[in-house]
Write an enzyme that holds these catalytic residues in place. Structure first.
Site, mmCIF file in Angstrom:
data_model
loop_
_atom_site.group_PDB
_atom_site.id
_atom_site.type_symbol
_atom_site.label_atom_id
_atom_site.label_comp_id
_atom_site.label_asym_id
_atom_site.label_seq_id
_atom_site.Cartn_x
_atom_site.Cartn_y
_atom_site.Cartn_z
ATOM 1 N N CYS A 1 0.832 -1.212 0.000
ATOM 2 C CA CYS A 1 0.000 0.000 0.000
ATOM 3 C C CYS A 1 0.864 1.259 0.000
ATOM 4 O O CYS A 1 1.481 1.601 1.010
ATOM 5 C CB CYS A 1 -0.928 -0.030 1.217
ATOM 6 N N CYS B 1 -0.149 4.036 2.503
ATOM 7 C CA CYS B 1 0.199 3.667 3.875
ATOM 8 C C CYS B 1 1.600 4.168 4.225
ATOM 9 O O CYS B 1 1.852 4.643 5.338
ATOM 10 C CB CYS B 1 0.143 2.152 4.056
#
Length: 319
Positions: free
Chosen positions: A64, A67
Site C-alpha cells: 500500500c 500507507c
C-alpha cells in the site's frame, strides 16, 4: 491521495482469536508509544490498553503506497502527543480477521479506541494537520480546554433535546475558531436532522480544504448523500407490501432500509441490510454489505446501531 483498496492485496485465511492476549514488539521509532500487534495480541494491545489512554490502530499492508505516506505522519503526531495516545500498527496481510470484523474496506485506515470500544476513525493518507486534529479530539492534543468544554456542552444540549442551545454554542465556537471541524460538523448535522439539507451543505462548504475530510464533516456528508438517495425511493408502505408478497424481493428490502435510515430507524435499516447479506451475499455485488458500511460511517463508530450491527455483521461473516 486515494486509498489503496483492500482487495488489491493478498488476504490469507483468517487466523488467531480476537480474545487471546499476546505480546507485541515496539517499533524502533516509537519511543514506547508506537508498536506492532497481531490478531492474538489485539485484545491486550488495543482493547485493554485503550482503558488507560486512547489507542490508534493503523491498518496497513506492505503493498500500500498511501500507507507508507501516512505512517511517518502518524508516528510524528503520536510522539509529539507525548503518550496521551498510543499507536498500534496491524499488517492486514498477516492479520486479516480483525480488519474484516471492523468492516475495513480500504487502507490506510485508522480506528481510535477508548475504554475498550472503537470511537472514531478515518481512511486515506490525510495531511498532518488533520491527524493532529484527530488526536486533539481524542484528548491527546492542545485544543483549548474552553473549546473542548464548549463542544461537550453542545453535545449534552443536543442529547437533552435543546437544539437552540446547541446551535448557540456551536456558533460561539465558530466565532473563536471558524475552521473548527467538530463545530461545523455538529451544526451541519443538526440542520440535516431538521430537514434543511441545503443549509447543511452551506455550513460544510465553510470547512477549509485540509479539514474537508475530517471525520465530523465526512460523517455529515455521508448522511446528506444517504438522504438524497432515499428521497427518490418512494413510499415505504408500498415497499413493505412488496416484501409481504415476496420476502426475497431484495431490492424492495434495500430501498426500505434506505428510507428507514432517513427516518431515524437505524436498527431496522441495519437489520434489513443484514437480512440480505445473510440470505444472498452476492446480491448486487455485495451491495447490502457495502451500504451497511456507508451507514456506519454516517452514524459514527460509537452509535449504538453501529455497534450492534457491526457485531451482527461480524457474526455473519466470520462465524
Amino acid at each position: 491521495m486515494s486509498d489503496a483498496d483492500f482487495n488489491n492485496g493478498s488476504k490469507p485465511g483468517l487466523v488467531g482469536d480476537f480474545g487471546h492476549a499476546g505480546g507485541m514488539q515496539a517499533s524502533a521509532s516509537g519511543g514506547g508509544f508506537i508498536k506492532d500487534t497481531t490478531t492474538a495480541a489485539f485484545q491486550a494491545d488495543v482493547i485493554q490498553e485503550s482503558r488507560n489512554q486512547p489507542v490508534l490502530v493503523d491498518f496497513w499492508a506492505p503493498w500500500c503506497g498511501p500507507c507508507k505516506q501516512l505512517t511517518p505522519v502518524l508516528e510524528k503526531a503520536v510522539n509529539e502527543a507525548g503518550g496521551a495516545v498510543k499507536l498500534v500498527k496491524m499488517n492486514i496481510d498477516d492479520h486479516p480477521a480483525i480488519p474484516g470484523q471492523l468492516g475495513i474496506q480500504s487502507i490506510p485506515a485508522v480506528i481510535a479506541f477508548k475504554d475498550g470500544q472503537p470511537v472514531d476513525g478515518f481512511q486515506g493518507a490525510v495531511p498532518e494537520s488533520q491527524v493532529k486534529e484527530f488526536i486533539q479530539r481524542l484528548g491527546g492534543g492542545k485544543q483549548s480546554p474552553k473549546i473542548d468544554e464548549a463542544l461537550q456542552a453542545a453535545s449534552q444540549a443536543r442529547e437533552a433535546g435543546d437544539q437552540q442551545m446547541a446551535a448557540r454554542i456551536y456558533s460561539m465556537v465558530l466565532e473563536a475558531e471558524p475552521d473548527n471541524a467538530d463545530a461545523l460538523g455538529g451544526m451541519a448535522e443538526m440542520l440535516v436532522e431538521a430537514g434543511d439539507i441545503e443549509a447543511a451543505k452551506s455550513v460544510l462548504d465553510k470547512a477549509p480544504e485540509d479539514k474537508a475530510d475530517a471525520p465530523a464533516i465526512a460523517a455529515v456528508r455521508a448522511r446528506i448523500q444517504l438522504a438524497e438517495q432515499a428521497a427518490s425511493l418512494g413510499d415505504p408502505a408500498d415497499l413493505e407490501r412488496r416484501l409481504a408478497d415476496n420476502p426475497k424481493d431484495h431490492q424492495a428490502r434495500f430501498d426500505l432500509a434506505m428510507i428507514q435510515n432517513v427516518l431515524g430507524e437505524r436498527v431496522a435499516a441495519a437489520d434489513n441490510l443484514l437480512h440480505i447479506v445473510k440470505t444472498d451475499r452476492s446480491w448486487n455485488d455485495d451491495g447490502a454489505r457495502a451500504q451497511l458500511l456507508t451507514f456506519f460511517e454516517a452514524w459514527g463508530p460509537t452509535d449504538e446501531a453501529t455497534l450492534q450491527a457491526r457485531r451482527k455483521l461480524s457474526s455473519l461473516l466470520f462465524s
